[in-house]
Write a protein that holds these residues in place. Structure first.
Motif, PDB file in Angstrom:
ATOM      1  N   LEU A   1      11.172 -73.218 -49.510  1.00 49.99           N
ATOM      2  CA  LEU A   1      11.959 -73.403 -50.721  1.00 49.99           C
ATOM      3  C   LEU A   1      13.440 -73.155 -50.482  1.00 49.99           C
ATOM      4  CD1 LEU A   1      12.294 -73.676 -53.841  1.00 49.99           C
ATOM      5  CD2 LEU A   1      11.850 -71.225 -53.953  1.00 49.99           C
ATOM      6  N   ASP A   2      13.796 -72.011 -49.920  1.00 52.16           N
ATOM      7  CA  ASP A   2      15.212 -71.690 -49.731  1.00 52.16           C
ATOM      8  C   ASP A   2      15.897 -72.707 -48.834  1.00 52.16           C
ATOM      9  OD1 ASP A   2      14.864 -69.482 -51.341  1.00 52.16           O
ATOM     10  OD2 ASP A   2      14.682 -68.064 -49.683  1.00 52.16           O
ATOM     11  N   GLU A   3      15.189 -73.162 -47.817  1.00 46.00           N
ATOM     12  CA  GLU A   3      15.757 -74.186 -46.926  1.00 46.00           C
ATOM     13  C   GLU A   3      15.984 -75.485 -47.687  1.00 46.00           C
ATOM     14  OE1 GLU A   3      14.305 -76.898 -43.124  1.00 46.00           O
ATOM     15  OE2 GLU A   3      13.576 -74.824 -43.264  1.00 46.00           O
ATOM     16  N   ALA A   4      15.038 -75.855 -48.551  1.00 49.86           N
ATOM     17  CA  ALA A   4      15.178 -77.085 -49.329  1.00 49.86           C
ATOM     18  C   ALA A   4      16.361 -77.002 -50.279  1.00 49.86           C
ATOM     19  CB  ALA A   4      13.890 -77.357 -50.099  1.00 49.86           C
ATOM     20  N   GLN A   5      16.527 -75.864 -50.951  1.00 47.91           N
ATOM     21  CA  GLN A   5      17.664 -75.716 -51.858  1.00 47.91           C
ATOM     22  C   GLN A   5      18.981 -75.773 -51.090  1.00 47.91           C
ATOM     23  OE1 GLN A   5      16.331 -72.006 -53.713  1.00 47.91           O
ATOM     24  NE2 GLN A   5      16.225 -73.060 -55.687  1.00 47.91           N
ATOM     25  N   ALA A   6      19.036 -75.103 -49.948  1.00 45.81           N
ATOM     26  CA  ALA A   6      20.255 -75.122 -49.148  1.00 45.81           C
ATOM     27  C   ALA A   6      20.555 -76.529 -48.650  1.00 45.81           C
ATOM     28  CB  ALA A   6      20.119 -74.154 -47.971  1.00 45.81           C
ATOM     29  N   ARG A   7      19.520 -77.242 -48.269  1.00 46.11           N
ATOM     30  CA  ARG A   7      19.709 -78.608 -47.772  1.00 46.11           C
ATOM     31  C   ARG A   7      20.199 -79.529 -48.884  1.00 46.11           C
ATOM     32  NH1 ARG A   7      15.148 -81.521 -43.990  1.00 46.11           N
ATOM     33  NH2 ARG A   7      16.006 -83.653 -43.990  1.00 46.11           N
ATOM     34  N   LEU A   8      19.666 -79.346 -50.082  1.00 48.52           N
ATOM     35  CA  LEU A   8      20.104 -80.163 -51.218  1.00 48.52           C
ATOM     36  C   LEU A   8      21.577 -79.935 -51.523  1.00 48.52           C
ATOM     37  CD1 LEU A   8      19.505 -81.957 -53.754  1.00 48.52           C
ATOM     38  CD2 LEU A   8      18.951 -79.825 -54.946  1.00 48.52           C
ATOM     39  N   LEU A   9      22.011 -78.679 -51.486  1.00 48.37           N
ATOM     40  CA  LEU A   9      23.360 -78.337 -51.934  1.00 48.37           C
ATOM     41  C   LEU A   9      24.404 -78.387 -50.829  1.00 48.37           C
ATOM     42  CD1 LEU A   9      22.498 -75.296 -54.242  1.00 48.37           C
ATOM     43  CD2 LEU A   9      22.837 -77.688 -54.906  1.00 48.37           C
ATOM     44  N   SER A  10      23.959 -78.442 -49.561  1.00 47.89           N
ATOM     45  CA  SER A  10      24.914 -78.325 -48.450  1.00 47.89           C
ATOM     46  C   SER A  10      25.927 -79.459 -48.423  1.00 47.89           C
ATOM     47  CB  SER A  10      24.166 -78.264 -47.115  1.00 47.89           C
ATOM     48  OG  SER A  10      23.440 -79.465 -46.892  1.00 47.89           O
ATOM     49  N   GLY A  11      25.514 -80.645 -48.800  1.00 48.78           N
ATOM     50  CA  GLY A  11      26.434 -81.780 -48.739  1.00 48.78           C
ATOM     51  C   GLY A  11      27.122 -82.096 -50.045  1.00 48.78           C
TER      52      GLY A  11
ATOM     53  N   THR B   1      10.583 -77.411 -61.042  1.00 47.58           N
ATOM     54  CA  THR B   1      11.411 -78.027 -59.999  1.00 47.58           C
ATOM     55  C   THR B   1      12.777 -78.440 -60.541  1.00 47.58           C
ATOM     56  OG1 THR B   1      10.201 -80.100 -60.387  1.00 47.58           O
ATOM     57  CG2 THR B   1       9.538 -78.774 -58.484  1.00 47.58           C
ATOM     58  N   ALA B   2      12.834 -78.864 -61.800  1.00 45.50           N
ATOM     59  CA  ALA B   2      14.139 -79.168 -62.403  1.00 45.50           C
ATOM     60  C   ALA B   2      14.981 -77.901 -62.485  1.00 45.50           C
ATOM     61  CB  ALA B   2      13.960 -79.781 -63.784  1.00 45.50           C
ATOM     62  N   PHE B   3      14.359 -76.796 -62.863  1.00 42.79           N
ATOM     63  CA  PHE B   3      15.060 -75.514 -62.974  1.00 42.79           C
ATOM     64  C   PHE B   3      15.619 -75.075 -61.623  1.00 42.79           C
ATOM     65  CE2 PHE B   3      15.006 -70.853 -62.832  1.00 42.79           C
ATOM     66  CZ  PHE B   3      15.733 -70.523 -63.961  1.00 42.79           C
ATOM     67  N   LEU B   4      14.850 -75.279 -60.565  1.00 44.73           N
ATOM     68  CA  LEU B   4      15.219 -74.773 -59.237  1.00 44.73           C
ATOM     69  C   LEU B   4      16.024 -75.757 -58.398  1.00 44.73           C
ATOM     70  CD1 LEU B   4      11.845 -73.029 -58.360  1.00 44.73           C
ATOM     71  CD2 LEU B   4      14.012 -71.900 -58.890  1.00 44.73           C
ATOM     72  N   PHE B   5      15.995 -77.040 -58.759  1.00 45.26           N
ATOM     73  CA  PHE B   5      16.690 -78.040 -57.946  1.00 45.26           C
ATOM     74  C   PHE B   5      17.672 -78.885 -58.764  1.00 45.26           C
ATOM     75  CE2 PHE B   5      13.175 -76.930 -55.243  1.00 45.26           C
ATOM     76  CZ  PHE B   5      13.692 -77.024 -53.955  1.00 45.26           C
ATOM     77  N   ALA B   6      17.218 -79.462 -59.872  1.00 42.68           N
ATOM     78  CA  ALA B   6      18.092 -80.364 -60.625  1.00 42.68           C
ATOM     79  C   ALA B   6      19.267 -79.619 -61.246  1.00 42.68           C
ATOM     80  CB  ALA B   6      17.286 -81.098 -61.701  1.00 42.68           C
ATOM     81  N   LEU B   7      19.008 -78.517 -61.930  1.00 43.85           N
ATOM     82  CA  LEU B   7      20.107 -77.800 -62.576  1.00 43.85           C
ATOM     83  C   LEU B   7      21.095 -77.224 -61.564  1.00 43.85           C
ATOM     84  CD1 LEU B   7      18.401 -76.047 -65.626  1.00 43.85           C
ATOM     85  CD2 LEU B   7      19.264 -78.387 -65.373  1.00 43.85           C
ATOM     86  N   PRO B   8      20.643 -76.627 -60.450  1.00 43.26           N
ATOM     87  CA  PRO B   8      21.630 -76.205 -59.445  1.00 43.26           C
ATOM     88  C   PRO B   8      22.469 -77.361 -58.897  1.00 43.26           C
ATOM     89  CG  PRO B   8      19.559 -75.079 -59.081  1.00 43.26           C
ATOM     90  CD  PRO B   8      19.298 -76.106 -60.141  1.00 43.26           C
ATOM     91  N   LEU B   9      21.860 -78.525 -58.711  1.00 46.23           N
ATOM     92  CA  LEU B   9      22.616 -79.681 -58.223  1.00 46.23           C
ATOM     93  C   LEU B   9      23.688 -80.080 -59.239  1.00 46.23           C
ATOM     94  CD1 LEU B   9      23.145 -82.029 -56.297  1.00 46.23           C
ATOM     95  CD2 LEU B   9      21.277 -83.272 -57.421  1.00 46.23           C
ATOM     96  N   LEU B  10      23.339 -80.113 -60.516  1.00 52.43           N
ATOM     97  CA  LEU B  10      24.321 -80.474 -61.541  1.00 52.43           C
ATOM     98  C   LEU B  10      25.458 -79.458 -61.581  1.00 52.43           C
ATOM     99  CD1 LEU B  10      22.038 -81.636 -64.503  1.00 52.43           C
ATOM    100  CD2 LEU B  10      23.030 -82.996 -62.652  1.00 52.43           C
ATOM    101  N   ARG B  11      25.115 -78.174 -61.471  1.00 50.31           N
ATOM    102  CA  ARG B  11      26.154 -77.144 -61.495  1.00 50.31           C
ATOM    103  C   ARG B  11      27.053 -77.235 -60.268  1.00 50.31           C
ATOM    104  NH1 ARG B  11      21.856 -73.788 -64.108  1.00 50.31           N
ATOM    105  NH2 ARG B  11      21.149 -73.081 -62.063  1.00 50.31           N
ATOM    106  N   ALA B  12      26.468 -77.541 -59.102  1.00 50.59           N
ATOM    107  CA  ALA B  12      27.277 -77.673 -57.886  1.00 50.59           C
ATOM    108  C   ALA B  12      28.250 -78.840 -58.009  1.00 50.59           C
ATOM    109  CB  ALA B  12      26.370 -77.857 -56.674  1.00 50.59           C
ATOM    110  N   LEU B  13      27.792 -79.959 -58.545  1.00 48.56           N
ATOM    111  CA  LEU B  13      28.671 -81.115 -58.737  1.00 48.56           C
ATOM    112  C   LEU B  13      29.790 -80.802 -59.719  1.00 48.56           C
ATOM    113  CD1 LEU B  13      26.005 -83.953 -58.857  1.00 48.56           C
ATOM    114  CD2 LEU B  13      27.855 -83.767 -57.179  1.00 48.56           C
ATOM    115  N   ALA B  14      29.497 -79.950 -60.707  1.00 50.69           N
ATOM    116  CA  ALA B  14      30.504 -79.579 -61.706  1.00 50.69           C
ATOM    117  C   ALA B  14      31.448 -78.488 -61.205  1.00 50.69           C
ATOM    118  CB  ALA B  14      29.822 -79.126 -62.990  1.00 50.69           C
ATOM    119  N   GLY B  15      31.226 -77.990 -59.973  1.00 50.36           N
ATOM    120  CA  GLY B  15      32.159 -77.043 -59.380  1.00 50.36           C
ATOM    121  C   GLY B  15      31.760 -75.595 -59.451  1.00 50.36           C
ATOM    122  N   ALA B  16      30.488 -75.305 -59.733  1.00 45.67           N
ATOM    123  CA  ALA B  16      30.049 -73.911 -59.817  1.00 45.67           C
ATOM    124  C   ALA B  16      30.125 -73.233 -58.457  1.00 45.67           C
ATOM    125  CB  ALA B  16      28.628 -73.835 -60.357  1.00 45.67           C
TER     126      ALA B  16
END
Length: 401
Positions: free
Chosen positions: A9-19, A304-319
């Motif tokens: 899980l942690d690797e997947a989240q990091a991989r999603l947000l790294s780029g 999965t939306a809570f753990l992946f989709a929402l963090p992705l949206l926040r990262a794109l918004a500059g969190a």
């Protein structure tokens, strides 16, 4: 088809947000920037308070004039400072938040005085003191960093930014989101549902989860299990920054999300996560658009939306910190040992801690709707007993409270 091994899980989240590169910022009025993420450090343009203020109602007199009696020669009220100069034996009436006189002074609380006309004397031994003065700059001074880049604006931070002299600031742009739910079993109209159908609820759920973190949310669907229809749905949302799908991410004969993504021209980044619920999660990219293929079961889709989709949206918004933050709570119940996947147990918050709901099936919507939190259980964790301290994610507010 050979299936990839689920990744942690942690690797997947990091991989999603790294780029992820935050979207270009925009200048907005601070007063309207609730939930936006600062795109710059915000430094104070003024000092707060700008002068010494009284913290209490009472009387101000010279610091070395502490015995009395005194003659009251004026008043300092909030927004209306005393403009004269005090001499020994003199005092002014002063209100909470009012400017202190320019001389070195103390404050005598109003409940400790006896006043007849303009004559003032102490009514008890608790005399004048500088303790009741808020010194200039005690909150912040001009040039101090008030808020760091990447923090989410909330009511208190909005007030702080305005108090610091900012009417507008740069904030990250909120992403555009598309939501697709798919499956032949889905009925668009929840009122008219045939026996072999279920209402298409996941699309509405995912859209509602995304709304607080998105500039625009559009839905396509429900889409049947047809490759061409799914490709057309992707194309209709091709200007979105993020597309979230529900259903069809597994490996059954009717699970068409992966071939539809390939036909649309997206590249699969990774697929299958070592988590429960939500193992079939899929991540793909096409140009600047990221696609999250979530499972169709409502609990799996929500988690999965809570753990992946929402963090992705926040990262794109500059969190600065897009991932949900766990707090530690005692377990108000018992949990079995964990197998080979990170598990997320739906729970309610009780006086004695986080209490697991009785029904943990990934299709159980009544239990999901009543859950306040997710208890995180690591791979291979032993059985947990009442009172054990465990990491817990609060589901309300997207896990960022």
């Amino acid at each position: 088809m050979s299936l990839p091994q689920p990744i942690p899980l942690d690797e997947a989240q990091a991989r999603l947000l790294s780029g992820v590169v935050p979207l270009p910022p925009e200048e907005l009025p601070v007063a309207t920037a609730s939930r936006r993420y600062l795109a710059q450090d915000l430094a104070a343009r003024r000092t707060q308070p700008a002068a010494d203020l009284s913290a209490m109602d009472g009387y101000a007199m010279l610091a070395d004039d502490s015995v009395g009696p005194w003659q009251v020669v004026g008043e300092s009220a909030a927004g209306h400072p005393f403009t004269g100069n005090l001499a020994p034996g003199q005092a002014i009436r002063i209100s909470t938040g009012a400017h202190m006189p320019p001389e070195s002074c103390t404050v005598l609380l109003q409940e400790n005085v006896r006043r007849e006309g303009n004559r003032l004397e102490m009514a008890r031994d608790d005399g004048p003191t500088p303790r009741h003065i808020r010194r200039a700059g005690f909150d912040f001074s001009s040039g101090d960093i008030l808020l760091a880049k990447g923090v989410a604006m909330d009511p208190a931070r909005i007030a702080l930014a305005i108090s610091g002299g900012h009417g507008s600031a740069l904030f990250g742009r909120m992403p555009r989101v598309g939501v697709i739910d798919s499956g032949d079993e889905l009925a668009a109209d929840p009122v008219n549902v045939l026996p072999h159908q279920i209402p298409a609820s996941n699309g509405a759920m995912l859209a509602a989860m995304a709304v607080p973190f998105a500039a625009d949310v559009r839905r396509a669907g429900p889409i049947g299990d047809e490759l061409e229809a799914l490709v057309a749905a992707f194309e209709s949302l091709s200007d979105a920054d993020v597309i979230i799908t529900s259903g069809g991410a597994s490996v059954g004969d009717h699970d068409l999300m992966r071939p539809a993504l390939e036909a649309w021209g997206a590249d699969l980044d990774f697929w299958r996560i070592a988590m429960k619920p939500g193992k079939p999660l899929m991540v793909a990219r096409k140009g600047a658009t990221t696609v999250l293929g979530l499972p169709g079961n409502p609990v799996s889709s929500h988690v999965t939306a809570f753990l992946f989709a929402l963090p992705l949206l926040r990262a794109l918004a500059g969190a600065a910190r897009p991932l949900p933050r766990a707090i530690t709570l005692p377990l108000a119940g018992e949990l079995p040992e964990v197998g080979g996947r990170t598990e997320f147990v739906r729970a309610v918050l009780a006086d004695d801690g986080a209490r697991p709901v009785s029904q943990q099936d990934s299709s159980a919507q009544v239990a999901l709707s009543g859950a306040d939190a997710l208890i995180r259980r690591e791979i291979g964790a032993p059985a947990a007993r009442k009172g054990d301290l465990l990491p817990v994610y609060l589901l309300r507010n997207g896990g960022i409270a």
